[in-house]
Design a protein around this motif. Structure first.
Motif, PDB file in Angstrom:
ATOM      1  N   VAL A 117      -8.263 -25.962 -23.247  1.00 20.49           N
ATOM      2  CA  VAL A 117      -7.235 -25.602 -24.232  1.00 20.49           C
ATOM      3  C   VAL A 117      -6.097 -24.826 -23.564  1.00 20.49           C
ATOM      4  N   LYS A 118      -4.893 -25.355 -23.707  1.00 16.85           N
ATOM      5  CA  LYS A 118      -3.728 -24.676 -23.136  1.00 16.85           C
ATOM      6  C   LYS A 118      -3.127 -23.732 -24.180  1.00 16.85           C
ATOM      7  N   ARG A 119      -2.848 -22.519 -23.746  1.00 26.06           N
ATOM      8  CA  ARG A 119      -2.245 -21.539 -24.649  1.00 26.06           C
ATOM      9  C   ARG A 119      -0.794 -21.958 -24.911  1.00 26.06           C
ATOM     10  N   CYS A 143      -3.853 -38.484 -15.924  1.00 29.16           N
ATOM     11  CA  CYS A 143      -3.717 -37.413 -16.914  1.00 29.16           C
ATOM     12  C   CYS A 143      -2.717 -36.360 -16.466  1.00 29.16           C
ATOM     13  N   THR A 144      -2.259 -35.598 -17.464  1.00 32.96           N
ATOM     14  CA  THR A 144      -1.487 -34.382 -17.194  1.00 32.96           C
ATOM     15  C   THR A 144      -2.147 -33.247 -17.977  1.00 32.96           C
ATOM     16  N   GLY A 145      -2.076 -32.051 -17.402  1.00 31.20           N
ATOM     17  CA  GLY A 145      -2.515 -30.836 -18.097  1.00 31.20           C
ATOM     18  C   GLY A 145      -3.884 -30.952 -18.744  1.00 31.20           C
ATOM     19  N   PHE A 193      -3.602 -36.949 -11.405  1.00 36.85           N
ATOM     20  CA  PHE A 193      -3.593 -35.749 -12.245  1.00 36.85           C
ATOM     21  C   PHE A 193      -2.281 -34.997 -11.970  1.00 36.85           C
ATOM     22  N   GLY A 194      -1.506 -34.771 -13.038  1.00 39.01           N
ATOM     23  CA  GLY A 194      -0.214 -34.108 -12.885  1.00 39.01           C
ATOM     24  C   GLY A 194      -0.194 -32.723 -13.516  1.00 39.01           C
ATOM     25  N   ALA A 195       0.448 -31.787 -12.837  1.00 38.17           N
ATOM     26  CA  ALA A 195       0.639 -30.439 -13.372  1.00 38.17           C
ATOM     27  C   ALA A 195       1.917 -29.872 -12.749  1.00 38.17           C
ATOM     28  N   ARG A 196       2.373 -28.750 -13.311  1.00 40.14           N
ATOM     29  CA  ARG A 196       3.604 -28.150 -12.785  1.00 40.14           C
ATOM     30  C   ARG A 196       3.401 -27.713 -11.332  1.00 40.14           C
ATOM     31  N   THR A 197       2.334 -26.969 -11.115  1.00 38.89           N
ATOM     32  CA  THR A 197       2.019 -26.482  -9.770  1.00 38.89           C
ATOM     33  C   THR A 197       0.512 -26.572  -9.574  1.00 38.89           C
ATOM     34  N   PHE A 202       2.460 -32.719  -8.367  1.00 40.60           N
ATOM     35  CA  PHE A 202       3.020 -31.443  -8.820  1.00 40.60           C
ATOM     36  C   PHE A 202       4.524 -31.585  -9.032  1.00 40.60           C
ATOM     37  N   SER A 203       4.991 -31.089 -10.167  1.00 43.84           N
ATOM     38  CA  SER A 203       6.403 -31.297 -10.517  1.00 43.84           C
ATOM     39  C   SER A 203       7.281 -30.080 -10.264  1.00 43.84           C
ATOM     40  N   ARG A 204       6.655 -28.895 -10.101  1.00 43.15           N
ATOM     41  CA  ARG A 204       7.505 -27.700  -9.970  1.00 43.15           C
ATOM     42  C   ARG A 204       7.084 -26.819  -8.803  1.00 43.15           C
ATOM     43  N   THR A 205       6.624 -27.431  -7.734  1.00 42.77           N
ATOM     44  CA  THR A 205       6.274 -26.641  -6.556  1.00 42.77           C
ATOM     45  C   THR A 205       7.576 -26.272  -5.841  1.00 42.77           C
ATOM     46  N   PRO A 250       9.845 -31.864  -3.758  1.00 44.74           N
ATOM     47  CA  PRO A 250      10.417 -32.745  -4.786  1.00 44.74           C
ATOM     48  C   PRO A 250       9.473 -32.867  -5.981  1.00 44.74           C
ATOM     49  N   LYS A 251      10.082 -33.084  -7.156  1.00 46.53           N
ATOM     50  CA  LYS A 251       9.304 -33.256  -8.394  1.00 46.53           C
ATOM     51  C   LYS A 251       8.499 -34.547  -8.299  1.00 46.53           C
ATOM     52  N   ARG A 252       7.210 -34.473  -8.584  1.00 51.50           N
ATOM     53  CA  ARG A 252       6.402 -35.700  -8.543  1.00 51.50           C
ATOM     54  C   ARG A 252       5.577 -35.815  -9.812  1.00 51.50           C
ATOM     55  N   TYR A 253       5.587 -37.008 -10.361  1.00 57.70           N
ATOM     56  CA  TYR A 253       4.817 -37.296 -11.553  1.00 57.70           C
ATOM     57  C   TYR A 253       3.671 -38.248 -11.197  1.00 57.70           C
ATOM     58  N   VAL A 254       2.697 -38.334 -12.096  1.00 57.19           N
ATOM     59  CA  VAL A 254       1.539 -39.209 -11.826  1.00 57.19           C
ATOM     60  C   VAL A 254       1.974 -40.652 -11.557  1.00 57.19           C
ATOM     61  N   GLN A 255       2.985 -41.122 -12.290  1.00 54.19           N
ATOM     62  CA  GLN A 255       3.388 -42.523 -12.104  1.00 54.19           C
ATOM     63  C   GLN A 255       3.998 -42.757 -10.719  1.00 54.19           C
ATOM     64  N   ASP A 256       4.577 -41.687 -10.121  1.00 56.70           N
ATOM     65  CA  ASP A 256       5.090 -41.833  -8.749  1.00 56.70           C
ATOM     66  C   ASP A 256       3.925 -42.075  -7.785  1.00 56.70           C
ATOM     67  N   GLY A 311      -2.720 -37.199 -22.010  1.00 58.88           N
ATOM     68  CA  GLY A 311      -1.842 -36.071 -21.705  1.00 58.88           C
ATOM     69  C   GLY A 311      -0.537 -36.174 -22.458  1.00 58.88           C
ATOM     70  N   LEU A 312       0.534 -35.727 -21.842  1.00 57.46           N
ATOM     71  CA  LEU A 312       1.834 -35.663 -22.506  1.00 57.46           C
ATOM     72  C   LEU A 312       2.299 -37.037 -22.979  1.00 57.46           C
ATOM     73  N   LYS A 313       2.827 -37.057 -24.186  1.00 59.00           N
ATOM     74  CA  LYS A 313       3.367 -38.305 -24.748  1.00 59.00           C
ATOM     75  C   LYS A 313       4.354 -38.957 -23.773  1.00 59.00           C
ATOM     76  N   GLY A 314       5.192 -38.101 -23.176  1.00 59.41           N
ATOM     77  CA  GLY A 314       6.270 -38.608 -22.324  1.00 59.41           C
ATOM     78  C   GLY A 314       5.789 -39.414 -21.131  1.00 59.41           C
ATOM     79  N   MET A 315       4.567 -39.177 -20.683  1.00 63.37           N
ATOM     80  CA  MET A 315       4.130 -39.887 -19.482  1.00 63.37           C
ATOM     81  C   MET A 315       3.621 -41.292 -19.768  1.00 63.37           C
ATOM     82  N   GLU A 316       3.295 -41.559 -21.035  1.00 60.37           N
ATOM     83  CA  GLU A 316       2.628 -42.825 -21.356  1.00 60.37           C
ATOM     84  C   GLU A 316       3.440 -44.035 -20.900  1.00 60.37           C
TER      85      GLU A 316
HETATM   86  P1  A2P Z   1       7.589 -31.122 -15.807  1.00 57.63           P
HETATM   87  O1  A2P Z   1       7.670 -30.130 -14.698  1.00 57.63           O
HETATM   88  O2  A2P Z   1       8.730 -32.071 -15.797  1.00 57.63           O
HETATM   89  O3  A2P Z   1       7.377 -30.450 -17.135  1.00 57.63           O
HETATM   90  P2  A2P Z   1       2.665 -29.355 -18.906  1.00 57.63           P
HETATM   91  O4  A2P Z   1       2.355 -28.283 -17.907  1.00 57.63           O
HETATM   92  O5  A2P Z   1       3.908 -29.101 -19.691  1.00 57.63           O
HETATM   93  O6  A2P Z   1       1.481 -29.681 -19.755  1.00 57.63           O
HETATM   94  O7  A2P Z   1       2.974 -30.695 -18.074  1.00 57.63           O
HETATM   95  C1  A2P Z   1       2.042 -31.255 -17.195  1.00 57.63           C
HETATM   96  C2  A2P Z   1       2.758 -32.075 -16.173  1.00 57.63           C
HETATM   97  O8  A2P Z   1       3.285 -33.291 -16.743  1.00 57.63           O
HETATM   98  C3  A2P Z   1       3.959 -31.354 -15.577  1.00 57.63           C
HETATM   99  O9  A2P Z   1       3.937 -31.583 -14.182  1.00 57.63           O
HETATM  100  C4  A2P Z   1       5.123 -32.044 -16.222  1.00 57.63           C
HETATM  101  O10 A2P Z   1       6.305 -32.018 -15.464  1.00 57.63           O
HETATM  102  C5  A2P Z   1       4.591 -33.458 -16.251  1.00 57.63           C
HETATM  103  N1  A2P Z   1       5.435 -34.355 -17.057  1.00 57.63           N
HETATM  104  C6  A2P Z   1       6.397 -34.032 -17.962  1.00 57.63           C
HETATM  105  N2  A2P Z   1       6.981 -35.146 -18.445  1.00 57.63           N
HETATM  106  C7  A2P Z   1       6.395 -36.196 -17.830  1.00 57.63           C
HETATM  107  C8  A2P Z   1       6.583 -37.613 -17.885  1.00 57.63           C
HETATM  108  N3  A2P Z   1       7.491 -38.173 -18.678  1.00 57.63           N
HETATM  109  N4  A2P Z   1       5.812 -38.390 -17.088  1.00 57.63           N
HETATM  110  C9  A2P Z   1       4.880 -37.835 -16.275  1.00 57.63           C
HETATM  111  N5  A2P Z   1       4.660 -36.514 -16.171  1.00 57.63           N
HETATM  112  C10 A2P Z   1       5.406 -35.699 -16.939  1.00 57.63           C
END
Ligand code: A2P
Length: 427
Positions: free
Chosen positions: A235-237, A288-290, A321-325, A349-352, A356-362, A386-391
């Motif tokens: 559970v994420k706060r 997955c993310t988060g 598996f994607g996360a900010r850091t 990791f997207s915010r290290t 560079p920002k990296r997403y699972v799809q990359d 995970g996040l709707k946006g990644m689908e």
């Molecule tokens: P971002 O740094 O762009 O928010 P959260 O910590 O908010 O649950 O997010 C988990 C991870 O999913 C973060 O790395 C976040 O990156 C990433 N993310 C956000 N939008 C997308 C997307 N459209 N596709 C893939 N990953 C995403």
């Protein structure tokens, strides 16, 4: 197709409605509906009578059955979206003798269903990519039988908190907790991929009881602690809304602040399709993310237990598996100790800082050769949570990997869906 007519016969409408007392507001119906007939506000999920064509695509994916409600009434009596949004419970069926001579019943002001916007014909090849259409609504053939809806909102069961810790690194913006609930002697069977609902105590600003919030189970079928009647949640706060404005999530903060020994009200279990395959040499690709990692942890841990007991019969495990850091990635430490020949782990990791920002799809595109081999294998099962946006990005990556190798995605995507081999659970 005229979407306004299929549920209307001779001025009588079979109106599709959602039961607000049972609905767990998981968004599955809205994500599934191919014609955009479902909408929601903070209170309810509702069906737009002018858009719903009765295609039934939303019925089986609904984890609770709240979607499968219908009322027969004159078109002039159709319940408006505004009315439905205000409901606490479904209205009773209006008997035909009360419909009135003009087809309207007492107290109703609506006269007709507003016409649905005429569908705009898209240029060939310009239709938007709709990832949700590829999500399976059936489980893999070898999934175990799930129990569902043992405890409804009107009759929750009680669980006791037996563990609660931050499974991300302390001191970062996003904090995720691993919470363990014990059900004592009350049977509460769950499978990997299922979810439960937690009912936060108290009432909202209007004095109404809070709705249950849905959380995926993060532990395997035989318990967080093997052989115990317990399960884990991830559970994420919630401290921000989708636009980044500060907000205090009612349920997530309640759950993250629970102490060992506290009791919670639980409903469920829910879900009968996002389930893992059990046949020998079945492969699992987890994206997955988060907190979308919860079901992936459950599936991985079940296979790890089978392997350590000598009962694991092969099949690849691949995780994206994607996360900010790294510090904000749930279960980073435990993931590192999993053997490399057991699971192929890819972290984005997207915010290290400085990276560079990296997403699972990359990462999926980088691993195209391995994913292609799995896409070609009828024993492969793909899970996205995970996040709707990644689908969309994830399904597009699968499509591109297939198409670049000359596979027909329309055929492959339809097969994955039909055989319960591509599961999408995003929020
Ligand atoms: P971002 O740094 O762009 O928010 P959260 O910590 O908010 O649950 O997010 C988990 C991870 O999913 C973060 O790395 C976040 O990156 C990433 N993310 C956000 N939008 C997308 C997307 N459209 N596709 C893939 N990953 C995403």
């Amino acid at each position: 197709m005229d979407t306004t007519t299929t549920l209307i016969d001779n001025g009588i409408l079979k109106q599709h409605l959602i039961d607000p007392e049972i609905c767990i507001r998981c968004n599955t119906c809205e994500a599934t509906c191919p014609v955009g007939a479902i909408t929601h506000d903070d209170n309810n999920y509702v069906v737009r009578a002018d858009v719903c064509n009765g295609c039934m695509a939303c019925i089986s994916p609904c984890p609770t059955g709240s979607i499968d409600n219908w009322r027969t009434l004159p078109v002039a009596r159709a319940y408006s979206v505004e009315e439905q949004l205000g409901w606490e419970a479904l209205p009773a069926e209006i008997p035909p003798e009360q419909w009135g001579a003009d087809g309207s019943a007492p107290g109703n002001t609506s006269t007709t269903i507003p016409a649905a916007p005429a569908p705009v014909a898209a240029e060939p090849g310009t239709q938007p990519f709709r990832s949700a259409q590829y999500g399976a609504t059936v489980p893999p053939w070898s999934a175990a039988h799930p129990y569902t809806n043992l405890f409804a909102p009107a009759r929750p069961t009680t669980a006791t908190v037996v563990g609660n810790f931050n499974c991300t690194e302390a001191g970062f913006d996003s904090e995720t907790h691993h919470v363990v609930l014990d059900f004592g002697s009350m049977p509460f069977p769950v499978l990997e991929g299922q979810s439960i609902g937690i009912v936060p105590p108290g009432t909202d600003a209007l004095g109404k009881a809070h709705h249950a919030r849905q959380y995926s189970v993060a532990s395997p079928r035989n318990g967080e602690r093997p052989g115990y009647n317990n399960l884990a949640l991830t559970v994420k706060r919630v401290t921000q809304d989708y636009d980044g404005h500060p907000v205090r999530g009612i349920a997530s903060n309640y759950v993250c602040d629970l102490k060992v020994g506290d009791t919670v009200q639980v409903i469920g279990p829910f879900g009968s399709s996002f389930l893992m395959p059990n046949h020998p040499r079945s492969h699992i690709v987890m994206i997955c993310t988060g907190t979308g990692s919860a079901p992936m942890r459950a599936m991985t841990e079940w296979r790890r237990r089978l392997r350590s007991s000598g009962k694991f019969e092969g099949g690849k495990l691949m995780l994206f598996f994607g996360a900010r850091t790294q510090q904000e990635l749930p279960y980073f430490g435990p993931l590192q100790s999993l053997p490399k020949d057991f699971i192929d782990i890819n972290l984005a990791f997207s915010r290290t800082p400085g990276q560079p920002k990296r997403y699972v799809q990359d990462l999926m595109r980088e691993r195209a050769a391995d994913l292609l081999a799995l896409l070609r294998d009828g024993s492969s099962h793909f899970y996205v949570c995970g996040l709707k946006g990644m689908e969309e990005g994830v399904v597009m990556a699968l499509r591109d990997i297939a198409q670049d190798a000359g596979l027909n995605w329309d055929t492959l995507g339809a097969t994955l869906k039909r055989e319960g081999r591509l599961h999408l659970e995003t929020y």
